[in-house]
Design a protein around this motif. Structure first.
Motif, short mmCIF file in Angstrom:
data_model
loop_
_atom_site.label_atom_id
_atom_site.label_comp_id
_atom_site.label_asym_id
_atom_site.label_seq_id
_atom_site.Cartn_x
_atom_site.Cartn_y
_atom_site.Cartn_z
N VAL A 89 0.84 -1.19 0.00
CA VAL A 89 0.00 0.00 0.00
C VAL A 89 0.89 1.25 0.00
O VAL A 89 0.53 2.30 -0.55
N GLU A 90 2.07 1.13 0.61
CA GLU A 90 3.02 2.25 0.69
C GLU A 90 3.53 2.70 -0.67
O GLU A 90 4.03 3.82 -0.81
N LEU A 91 3.41 1.84 -1.69
CA LEU A 91 3.88 2.20 -3.03
C LEU A 91 2.90 3.13 -3.74
O LEU A 91 3.22 3.67 -4.80
N LYS A 92 1.72 3.33 -3.16
CA LYS A 92 0.71 4.26 -3.69
C LYS A 92 0.39 4.01 -5.18
O LYS A 92 0.22 4.95 -5.96
N GLY A 93 0.37 2.73 -5.55
CA GLY A 93 0.01 2.36 -6.92
C GLY A 93 1.17 2.28 -7.89
O GLY A 93 1.02 1.82 -9.02
N GLU A 94 2.35 2.72 -7.45
CA GLU A 94 3.53 2.69 -8.32
C GLU A 94 3.87 1.24 -8.68
O GLU A 94 4.04 0.41 -7.80
N GLY A 95 3.95 0.94 -9.97
CA GLY A 95 4.28 -0.41 -10.43
C GLY A 95 3.06 -1.31 -10.60
O GLY A 95 3.18 -2.46 -11.02
#
Length: 162
Positions: A89-95
């Motif tokens: 969730v910490e990637l905020k959708g990145e990847g």
């Protein structure tokens, strides 16, 4: 008239693997939210590919804004959560890329998400992907089928109806 020769109706439903990889016991997930069954029983898969598929026919209930998880309700009422990686969730959708939205009807094996597994690993996150039956208590038994390599749609969770 001679129904005793027919095979007894089986009341077991199977969820398919949502991703190609190695199916493992939920106890191997390094997060107590999943490993203790707090959110439900199921299985986890160490993915070898970044394509996440529908484990059953049903309807998408929710696609998280950060695209790291999808929940759906199978046509027979089984509530399923597929959570890609730990703390992703910490990637905020990145990847991550979503291919469905809430309300979409899906068939077992339909593509739900794609994820760049290398990017997730490079960012320091575990890619293990738990799949849970969130309404586990509604069933007589929910058991993961693990300890083997799986392809999408292979049986990985057995659900015995009450």
């Amino acid at each position: 008239m001679f129904n005793f020769f027919k095979k007894k109706q089986d009341n077991t439903f199977f969820l398919g693997a949502p991703v190609k990889g190695k199916a493992v016991d939920l106890k191997e997930v390094n997060d107590p939210t999943f490993s203790t069954g707090m959110l439900g029983q199921g299985v986890a898969i160490i993915p070898s590919e970044g394509k996440i598929y529908a484990p059953a026919d049903g309807e998408i209930a929710m696609v998280f804004d950060t695209l790291h998880a999808v929940s759906m309700t199978a046509d027979n009422g089984v509530e399923i959560l597929v959570h890609v990686g730990l703390d992703t969730v910490e990637l905020k959708g990145e990847g991550f890329e979503g291919h469905v939205k809430a309300g979409d009807k899906v068939k077992k094996g339909d593509l739900l998400l794609t994820v760049d597994l290398d990017a997730v690993k490079e960012a320091g996150y575990d890619t293990i992907t738990p799949m849970l039956v969130c309404n586990t208590d509604d069933y007589a038994a929910v058991e993961g089928i693990f300890g083997k390599d799986v392809m999408p749609k292979d049986d990985v969770v057995s659900i015995k109806m009450k």
